[in-house]
Design an enzyme around this catalytic site. Sequence first.
Site, short mmCIF file in Angstrom:
data_model
loop_
_atom_site.label_atom_id
_atom_site.label_comp_id
_atom_site.label_asym_id
_atom_site.label_seq_id
_atom_site.Cartn_x
_atom_site.Cartn_y
_atom_site.Cartn_z
N CYS A 11 0.87 -1.17 0.00
CA CYS A 11 0.00 0.00 0.00
C CYS A 11 0.91 1.22 0.00
O CYS A 11 2.13 1.08 -0.13
CB CYS A 11 -1.00 -0.01 1.15
SG CYS A 11 -0.32 0.11 2.79
N CYS A 83 -4.52 -0.89 -1.83
CA CYS A 83 -4.95 0.50 -1.99
C CYS A 83 -6.39 0.56 -2.46
O CYS A 83 -6.87 -0.34 -3.13
CB CYS A 83 -4.07 1.21 -3.01
SG CYS A 83 -2.33 0.98 -2.71
N CYS A 88 -1.72 2.87 -6.23
CA CYS A 88 -0.96 1.77 -5.62
C CYS A 88 0.49 1.80 -6.09
O CYS A 88 0.77 2.19 -7.22
CB CYS A 88 -1.58 0.44 -6.00
SG CYS A 88 -3.13 0.12 -5.17
#
Length: 136
Positions: A11, A83, A88
């Site tokens: 993430c 994400c 991302c």
Amino acid sequence: MASKKRILFLCVANSVRSQMAEGLARHYFSDKFIVQSAGSRPSRVNPYAIQVMEEIGIDVSEQYSKSVDEIDPASVDTVITLCNDEVCPLFFGDAERLHWPFEDPASEATSEKTVLAEFRKIRDRILNKLKEWASQ
């Protein structure tokens, strides 16, 4: 015995979702997976993430936020991005790619009570997704 699948959770900040996923996967599936996490803009492990993981008996306080640039692509079989609305991180390598969009609980809440509820909700959703995926 088959070798363990090597997973990387990604993430942006590597502070909440990917850290919780790393802790959950290590705790519940260490017999199946070798687990790492990283982010495109690493910061620190969020104290609320540490707290809600402790509530279920998982200690992630020794985990730390890492840059995706520190990860050797040869050490990853599957990369899972977590994400939702953010961009991302990119991961270069031949790994299988999965995307599990989860909201960032740190940006969803306004009070400490709401923050903890949001963190718990995301923790539980990640765990459910992990269990579903690991059983395939």
